[in-house]
Design a protein around this motif. Sequence first.
Motif, mmCIF file in Angstrom:
data_model
loop_
_atom_site.group_PDB
_atom_site.id
_atom_site.type_symbol
_atom_site.label_atom_id
_atom_site.label_comp_id
_atom_site.label_asym_id
_atom_site.label_seq_id
_atom_site.Cartn_x
_atom_site.Cartn_y
_atom_site.Cartn_z
ATOM 1 N N ALA A 92 -1.374 1.383 -4.976
ATOM 2 C CA ALA A 92 -1.645 -0.131 -4.633
ATOM 3 C C ALA A 92 -1.431 -0.293 -3.172
ATOM 4 C CB ALA A 92 -0.485 -1.216 -5.440
ATOM 5 N N ARG A 93 -1.119 0.575 -2.330
ATOM 6 C CA ARG A 93 -1.118 0.340 -0.763
ATOM 7 C C ARG A 93 -2.174 0.344 -0.234
ATOM 8 N NH1 ARG A 93 3.432 3.832 -1.301
ATOM 9 N NH2 ARG A 93 2.136 5.470 -0.357
ATOM 10 N N ILE A 96 -4.485 -2.690 0.209
ATOM 11 C CA ILE A 96 -3.625 -3.743 0.740
ATOM 12 C C ILE A 96 -3.412 -3.560 2.377
ATOM 13 C CG2 ILE A 96 -1.410 -4.863 1.327
ATOM 14 C CD1 ILE A 96 -0.899 -4.322 -1.968
ATOM 15 N N GLU A 97 -3.267 -2.327 2.562
ATOM 16 C CA GLU A 97 -3.152 -1.891 4.381
ATOM 17 C C GLU A 97 -4.748 -1.697 4.879
ATOM 18 O OE1 GLU A 97 -0.709 1.557 3.983
ATOM 19 O OE2 GLU A 97 0.943 0.457 3.270
ATOM 20 N N LEU A 100 -5.052 -5.478 5.890
ATOM 21 C CA LEU A 100 -4.106 -5.681 7.089
ATOM 22 C C LEU A 100 -4.814 -5.170 8.381
ATOM 23 C CD1 LEU A 100 -0.606 -5.797 5.170
ATOM 24 C CD2 LEU A 100 -2.278 -7.719 5.598
ATOM 25 N N ALA A 158 -5.812 -12.223 6.803
ATOM 26 C CA ALA A 158 -5.126 -11.663 5.506
ATOM 27 C C ALA A 158 -4.985 -12.513 4.498
ATOM 28 C CB ALA A 158 -3.680 -11.413 6.056
ATOM 29 N N LEU A 162 -6.396 -10.504 1.131
ATOM 30 C CA LEU A 162 -5.358 -10.206 0.152
ATOM 31 C C LEU A 162 -5.609 -11.008 -1.034
ATOM 32 C CD1 LEU A 162 -2.104 -9.980 2.067
ATOM 33 C CD2 LEU A 162 -3.532 -8.152 1.305
ATOM 34 N N VAL A 165 -7.813 -8.640 -3.091
ATOM 35 C CA VAL A 165 -7.413 -7.421 -3.536
ATOM 36 C C VAL A 165 -5.849 -7.726 -4.299
ATOM 37 C CG1 VAL A 165 -8.458 -6.161 -1.793
ATOM 38 C CG2 VAL A 165 -6.333 -6.732 -1.438
ATOM 39 N N ARG A 166 -5.182 -8.725 -3.990
ATOM 40 C CA ARG A 166 -3.830 -8.952 -4.450
ATOM 41 C C ARG A 166 -3.541 -10.400 -4.920
ATOM 42 N NH1 ARG A 166 0.186 -5.129 -5.952
ATOM 43 N NH2 ARG A 166 2.217 -6.277 -5.975
ATOM 44 N N PHE A 170 1.251 -11.913 -3.006
ATOM 45 C CA PHE A 170 1.661 -11.864 -1.677
ATOM 46 C C PHE A 170 1.885 -13.311 -1.172
ATOM 47 C CE2 PHE A 170 -2.874 -13.202 -1.451
ATOM 48 C CZ PHE A 170 -2.941 -14.063 -0.224
ATOM 49 N N ILE A 215 4.533 -8.456 0.262
ATOM 50 C CA ILE A 215 3.811 -8.035 -1.085
ATOM 51 C C ILE A 215 4.812 -8.317 -2.352
ATOM 52 C CG2 ILE A 215 2.435 -6.356 -1.969
ATOM 53 C CD1 ILE A 215 1.071 -7.521 0.264
ATOM 54 N N TYR A 227 5.184 -6.661 5.980
ATOM 55 C CA TYR A 227 4.311 -5.913 7.275
ATOM 56 C C TYR A 227 4.398 -7.125 8.155
ATOM 57 C CZ TYR A 227 2.324 -2.664 3.570
ATOM 58 O OH TYR A 227 2.242 -1.756 2.651
#
Length: 280
Positions: A92-93, A96-97, A100, A158, A162, A165-166, A170, A215, A227
Motif C-alpha cells: 500500500a505504501r 501513497i508515497e 506525496l 496531497a 490521496l 489512491v486512498r 487519510f 494514513i 508523513y
Amino acid sequence: MSPRPLDSHRTDAKQPPGLGVWALAVLVAQCACITTAPSSRTPGHYGYRNSPVGIDSPSATCRNSLSACAALYGKEVASTTAVLKVVLEETARPPIEEVLKKCADLARSEVLLRYPKQFRGPAPDADECKQETKSKGRRVTWAMRLGIEMHEAAQKCAEMGLSKVRPGGFSLEQRYRPNMDTGETELVSAEEEQALEESGNGAELKGTLKPDVVIHEGDPLQAQAVYDFKFPCVDIGLIPEWTRYPREHPFAPFTQGEMYEQFIAPLVGRIVPWLGVFYG
C-alpha cells in the motif's frame, strides 16, 4: 497552523511512556520492512533509530506466537490482529508515497515560480532565506514564508492525489493530544482548535501534535503511517532532520519524529522535494 521555517535526532534520549502495543507494532513494522540495518541516510530505509540487524527475530516471534510475544512484551497485547492492523502494508505504501513525493516536488517548484525576480537565482541563497518579508500582515523571514506557502501547496496536492489512491483512509493536519503520563492519545477536532485560537487560548495547543499527513483505514486513532513535508530553504541536497523540542516545551527533550512514532503511528516518514521519502 503555526509558521514553519523552510526546513534534530538523538538516540540517547529517554523514551516517552506508553509504549505498550505501539512499541510492539513498531517491531512488527520493522520485520515487514527491513532485514538489514543500512545507514539512516539511505533513501527508503526503515531505520527506526538505526535498529540492529537482529530486530527481525523478536518481531517474528510476535507474528508467529501470541503467547511467546505476550511473555516478551506483556499481557497488554490482546491479539496479533490488534497489533498488525496499525501496520501499513508494504504494497500500500508505493502509491501513497508516490503521490506525496510528487506533491513535494510540485509545491517547491510552484511556489518559487511565484517570485521570479525576488532572488538572485531561481531559489534563495542562505542570506536571502534570512531576510524579512511581510506575509499576511506579519513580518517573517523568507524561509518561513516559503515554507508556509510550500506546505499549503503540498497539502492541496496531497488531498487531491490521496483521494484517488486512498479514499477515506487519510487525514491532513489532524491534531492529536498525547498524554505523557498515561501514553494515551486523543484527537483534537478542527472546531476545538479554531475555538481555542479565536478565544485567545491557542497556547493550550502547545502540547499537541499535528502531522501533515496521517494514513489510516478510517480512524485517525488507529494510524498506520505519518508523513511530514520538509522544505529546506537552502542545501536541498541534504536530508532535514526532525526538529528537537526546546527545553521549555512539554515534549522536551524528544524530537518531533519520536513523538509521532510513540503516540500516533509506527511508520514515520519525511517527504523531501527531489530526494524522496526518509524514515525514522
